[in-house]
Design an enzyme around this catalytic site. Structure first.
Site, PDB file in Angstrom:
ATOM      1  N   PRO A   1       0.727  -1.201  -0.092  1.00 60.07           N
ATOM      2  CA  PRO A   1       0.068   0.065  -0.064  1.00 60.07           C
ATOM      3  C   PRO A   1       0.766   1.308  -0.122  1.00 60.07           C
ATOM      4  O   PRO A   1       1.729   1.478   0.785  1.00 60.07           O
ATOM      5  CB  PRO A   1      -0.924  -0.025   1.240  1.00 60.07           C
TER       6      PRO A   1
ATOM      7  N   CYS B   1       2.896   3.436   9.531  1.00 58.54           N
ATOM      8  CA  CYS B   1       3.121   4.589   9.043  1.00 58.54           C
ATOM      9  C   CYS B   1       3.436   5.627   9.878  1.00 58.54           C
ATOM     10  O   CYS B   1       2.866   5.845  10.906  1.00 58.54           O
ATOM     11  CB  CYS B   1       2.100   5.169   8.188  1.00 58.54           C
TER      12      CYS B   1
ATOM     13  N   LYS C   1       0.266  -4.717   9.411  1.00 59.48           N
ATOM     14  CA  LYS C   1       1.440  -4.360   8.706  1.00 59.48           C
ATOM     15  C   LYS C   1       2.220  -3.481   9.555  1.00 59.48           C
ATOM     16  O   LYS C   1       1.605  -2.569  10.036  1.00 59.48           O
ATOM     17  CB  LYS C   1       1.322  -3.586   7.344  1.00 59.48           C
TER      18      LYS C   1
ATOM     19  N   HIS D   1       7.614  -4.651   7.877  1.00 56.86           N
ATOM     20  CA  HIS D   1       8.542  -3.537   7.094  1.00 56.86           C
ATOM     21  C   HIS D   1       9.952  -3.573   8.006  1.00 56.86           C
ATOM     22  O   HIS D   1       9.689  -2.863   9.129  1.00 56.86           O
ATOM     23  CB  HIS D   1       7.725  -2.282   7.027  1.00 56.86           C
TER      24      HIS D   1
ATOM     25  N   GLY E   1      10.472  -4.038   2.351  1.00 59.70           N
ATOM     26  CA  GLY E   1      11.433  -3.083   2.552  1.00 59.70           C
ATOM     27  C   GLY E   1      12.637  -3.425   1.823  1.00 59.70           C
ATOM     28  O   GLY E   1      13.359  -4.604   2.092  1.00 59.70           O
ATOM     29  N   GLY E   2      12.798  -2.546   0.597  1.00 62.31           N
ATOM     30  CA  GLY E   2      14.041  -2.473  -0.151  1.00 62.31           C
ATOM     31  C   GLY E   2      14.283  -3.485  -1.128  1.00 62.31           C
ATOM     32  O   GLY E   2      15.574  -4.027  -1.439  1.00 62.31           O
TER      33      GLY E   2
END
Length: 348
Positions: free
Chosen positions: A15, A98, A137, A169, A210-211
């Site tokens: 997202p 977030c 998440k 994440h 992540g990455g």
């Protein structure tokens, strides 16, 4: 009970605020049939006090598709989750990662990692009213707290409430001093935290985010966790996803070429402009096309493709065939490039 047969969450697209709207997801679905797609974060306040249709409407072809919610009030989350199920989403995902200041003011997002019991109660409140999966998440930690044990205890508490899927994440969230963009780049990645989590909680579904930028990255991670979630690479280089179905789902259906994807998007854009264009006052051509600028990444002429699709005068025409015009211009550049190669070969 929900009995819909869905592909596993082996690969998903993250997202991403302002990016993964329904037009972006429709485009991505033409590239990968089985990967899970996620909405931008939708706050519970938007659904309680705003335009529900605008926030929840999606295209039937997007499945499997998950609704990501932002919020921390149990009754609001339960109401929003129920709406998500009624609108046909396949999963409800709670955002606990977030780090933006706006989200912090609402006391949700990454802030929730400091309150694992509240997250557990939130998951239970949503699971009590829906039959689809409720997932979380999250980051590996917040601010200076980034020990594996902190994340492990968070996951353990939330899992006790019935959550079976965690999207990790693998960076810390720095709530003060870093922008959301910097939070996606500066805190170091700690993939081993997700690997350890899977070993310690083998019954849980652990998805790593992540990455992740290459197929080799994905293959490596999938030896340790159940799934991988791709973020910016999927958006900026979308054709990267073209091999996902066969490689990770055993789906041998022929992959659409870039040109075929453009052809399929044209009738969709016409339909959306007819429904929502409102004589130029509503949906505009660029609203859809902006998600497609990276389709030709890595090819000769990709810059020309992007330039044409970013030209305000051309976009003002409102004609989706601009996609084909851009592709054709690319071919001219490619032919010119091949001519130069031939001349160089003869000269040698």
């Amino acid at each position: 009970m929900n009995t819909k047969v869905l592909p596993p969450r082996r690969v998903s697209v993250a997202p991403m605020l302002d990016w993964t709207d329904r037009h972006c997801r429709q485009f991505h679905r033409h590239i990968t049939r089985n990967s899970w797609l996620y909405t931008e974060m939708v706050t519970t306040g938007s659904l309680l006090h705003g335009d529900v249709q605008r926030h929840l409407e999606f295209n039937p072809g997007e499945h499997p598709v998950a609704l990501q919610l932002g919020g921390s009030e149990l009754t609001d989350l339960a109401h929003a989750a129920k709406l998500g199920e009624q609108w046909g989403y396949d999963e409800i995902n709670l955002n606990c990662g977030c780090p933006s200041e706006r989200v912090q003011k609402g006391a949700f997002g990454a802030c929730l990692m400091a309150e694992p019991q509240l997250v557990a109660d939130s998951v239970k409140a949503m699971k009590d009213v829906v039959s689809i999966d409720v997932t979380v998440k999250h980051r590996i930690g917040i601010n200076e707290v980034d020990s594996y044990e902190f994340m492990r205890d968070f996951v353990g508490t939330v899992a006790d409430a019935g959550c079976k899927t965690f999207i990790v994440h693998a960076r810390n969230a720095i709530l003060k001093g870093l922008s959301p963009r910097e939070n996606r780049e500066i805190p170091p990645l700690k993939y081993d935290y997700a690997y350890r989590l899977k070993k310690e909680f083998p019954a849980l579904e652990i998805i790593l985010n992540g990455g992740i930028k290459t197929l080799d990255d994905m293959d490596l991670h999938l030896h340790h966790v159940d799934g991988v979630m791709i973020g910016r690479e999927a958006y900026h280089n979308p054709y990267f996803m073209a091999s996902f179905d066969e490689r990770y789902y055993g789906d041998s259906t022929p992959v659409k070429s870039r040109e075929e994807i453009l052809q399929h998007m044209i009738p969709y854009i016409y339909q959306q402009l007819e429904l929502y264009g409102n004589a130029g006052k509503g949906l505009r051509l660029n609203t859809v096309i902006r998600h497609m600028l990276g389709l030709m990444m890595g090819l000769v002429g990709a810059r020309v493709f992007r330039q044409i699709l970013s030209d305000s005068k051309r976009l003002a025409s409102g004609k989706p065939e601009l996609l084909l015009e851009a592709a054709l211009a690319m071919q001219s550049v490619t032919a010119f490039d091949r001519s130069l190669e031939t001349q160089a070969s003869v000269a040698a």
